[in-house]
Design an enzyme around this catalytic site. Sequence first.
Site, short mmCIF file in Angstrom:
data_model
loop_
_atom_site.label_atom_id
_atom_site.label_comp_id
_atom_site.label_asym_id
_atom_site.label_seq_id
_atom_site.Cartn_x
_atom_site.Cartn_y
_atom_site.Cartn_z
CE1 TYR A 177 -3.01 -6.44 8.91
CE2 TYR A 177 -5.28 -5.67 8.84
CZ TYR A 177 -4.03 -5.77 8.27
OH TYR A 177 -3.79 -5.20 7.04
CD GLU A 209 -2.85 0.93 2.54
OE1 GLU A 209 -2.72 -0.04 3.32
OE2 GLU A 209 -3.78 1.74 2.62
CD GLU A 212 -5.94 -4.81 4.39
OE1 GLU A 212 -5.78 -4.45 5.57
OE2 GLU A 212 -6.39 -4.06 3.50
CG ASN A 259 -9.49 -1.83 1.79
OD1 ASN A 259 -9.19 -2.99 2.06
ND2 ASN A 259 -9.23 -0.82 2.62
CD GLU A 260 -9.93 -2.74 6.47
OE1 GLU A 260 -9.86 -1.66 7.09
OE2 GLU A 260 -9.27 -3.75 6.81
CD GLN A 303 0.35 -2.48 3.72
OE1 GLN A 303 1.12 -1.77 3.09
NE2 GLN A 303 -0.85 -2.06 4.09
O1 AHR Z 1 -2.80 -2.76 6.29
C1 AHR Z 1 -3.06 -1.57 6.95
C2 AHR Z 1 -4.53 -1.18 6.90
O2 AHR Z 1 -5.28 -2.10 7.60
C3 AHR Z 1 -5.17 -1.15 5.55
O3 AHR Z 1 -4.95 0.03 4.87
C4 AHR Z 1 -6.61 -1.30 5.86
O4 AHR Z 1 -7.34 -1.89 4.82
C5 AHR Z 1 -6.62 -2.10 7.14
O5 AHR Z 1 -7.42 -1.56 8.11
#
Ligand code: AHR
Length: 489
Positions: A239, A25, A296, A172-173, A345
């Site tokens: 995450y 990103e 992600e 996205n999101e 990332q």
């Molecule tokens: O990866 C960092 C961020 O995490 C991304 O930009 C977003 O999609 C997510 O919340």
Amino acid sequence: MYNLYVNTKETKSTINRNIYGHFAEHLGRCIYEGIFVGEDSPIPNTKGIRNDVAEALRNIKIPVLRWPGGCFADEYHWKDGIGPKENRKKMVNTHWGGVVEDNSFGTHEFYELCQQIGCEPYINGNVGSGTVQEMAEWVEYMTFDGLSPMSQLRQENGQEKPWRMKYFGVGNENWGCGGNMRPEFYADLYRQFATYVRNFSGNKVYKIGCGANGFDYNWTEQVMKIAGRYMDAITLHHYTLPTGNWQKKGVATGFEDAEYYSTMVNCLKMDELISNHTQIMNKYDPEHRVGLIVDEWGTWFDVEPGTNPGFLYQQNTMRDAMVAAVTLNIFNQYSDRVVMANIAQTVNVLQAVILTEGAKMVLTPTYHVFDMYKAHHDATLVHSHVNAEKIEEYNIPSLSVSASVNQAGELNITAANLSMHKAAPVVCEVAGMNANAASGRILTGPVGAHNTFEAPNTVKLADLQDVKLEGGKLSFNVPPNSIVLATVR
Ligand code: AHR
């Protein structure tokens, strides 16, 4: 003794190599500095892309790369990133650190990067702050081979022939940074935007809808119900935070043993998440036409002291390697539905496989896991079962395993020992093949071990010494917090 049983004749699904995908990103030092330094940089580069980083990414055969975000995607206006560099708009990256985004890395540079590292592009479009026309024109710009305003513009910018563009994300999101939408609203918008994502000149777009945040099952339910039939895949983001608390996530290095285990507990939730989201998908798509893409995932710690909090820069230890190994084993097991995954990332951000500092580059423990797990790319998942003990205090398994057979007929077993103290001596009955030889690789070290610019090889791959094949039985040892690849041929 851990008894492992593998049957190479009991085949399950193909492990799509896109499961080993990555995400880059416009965030912190991922694209700028980490990947792209510009042609005038003293750092050796080809067309502005760092040679060292490109070579390292080629080596792990990254199959697919997602870009330009993330949250950045829903603020990105692609026309700002094309044409002569001196004319490109300079803007504020409002989401990530408030720094200047000079748009010197845009569509053409992204395709150049994908070509240099030999991967498929996965482009994420803007639903949150973009328009239907803007998205439609981007697709036309990239893929149309005839005469049209967008193909002419592309040619004026030096790209005569269209590129191939398979993977396209529609937002996205959108439940968060991508517009704070309700699932019903996003699902309707998806239907509208996706209608104009056209297949030009023989290019067939694989359309990806924005999926849920972790445990938000209602999002998957509504989006699948309203828009599932218009998409090829839906996403999921999860995450791993050591504490589970976004205000105080936990440190990347120098953590306590209990924090190592809580990280493993949180990472293992991926299994439950995939299982539950796929059950919802099964309701609306019993034929399994729609894929699940975990675009992600990875660890998210407090940023390194003294760094910009908006840059999400963190160190990477053997704990991260364990998270990667366990998560990838889970994806392999669900490869009948999970068609792609993208760790967050690639360089200098979150669970990066590479860290850079000026001209220096270091490969993280996570990088070495991706190197080892190349063995599973496009291989056939086969049945495996291990009688692993539980780590009682945390109620987690001590050994995570997956097994696949590649096109050469070799069996590859990846095994990660989650225990910090207890070795896992594995004896494996291999059914279904005439095994003649075995070899292996290992990644091992204390959970806090990591590579630095001063000591870049503290954690590195080594040959597995004690792998044996005797009387048709394979045996190997997985030391505490270690990851092993055993290959049988
Ligand atoms: O990866 C960092 C961020 O995490 C991304 O930009 C977003 O999609 C997510 O919340």
